[in-house]
Scaffold this active site. Sequence first.
Site: not given
Length: 183
Positions: A71, A90, A92
């Site tokens: 990413e 980031h 999840h």
Amino acid sequence: MSLRAEVIAAGRELLRLGLVSGTSGNVSARDGDRVLITPSALPYGEMEEDDVVTLSLDGAVLEGTREPSSERRVHLAVYAARPDAGALVHSHSVHATAWSFLGEPLDTGTEELVLAAGGAVLTAPFAPTGSDEIAAAAVEALGDRRAVLLERHGVLGLGESPARALDVCAAVERQAQIALLLR
């Protein structure tokens, strides 16, 4: 603590808090005209400072032998658009990722969400992982806030440090839990 150590510590905390599983998610920090980012597919518990990859702002690998996070384009695009971004995380996380499938803004109207994210968290339209499309969609949906949901993917949180960016992701996850309970 060095900035590399801060990146690793945020990654380990991301895993400890259950905001990722396995090697998913990633952490980066801006260091002047360079970006330090977690490597791809390496467990957070095994990461050492030498494993963190250093990129130029245009994405060239400057230091490190590992593959940078898949990413990295998202991270680099946000740093280009947001000079105030010191770090990005980031995650999840389960509830926020579930909310992202709705394609709706996450807006509980709570003071916590305003303080953490700067207001409602918008959802960037789905685009393939690691693509220029997901990077552009994330930047557009992020706007001037500190968090964005990536449709069917997770959360991107922005802060002045890796720890503060992680705090944003944790707050978005909590607000998604609240929003889903309200449904």
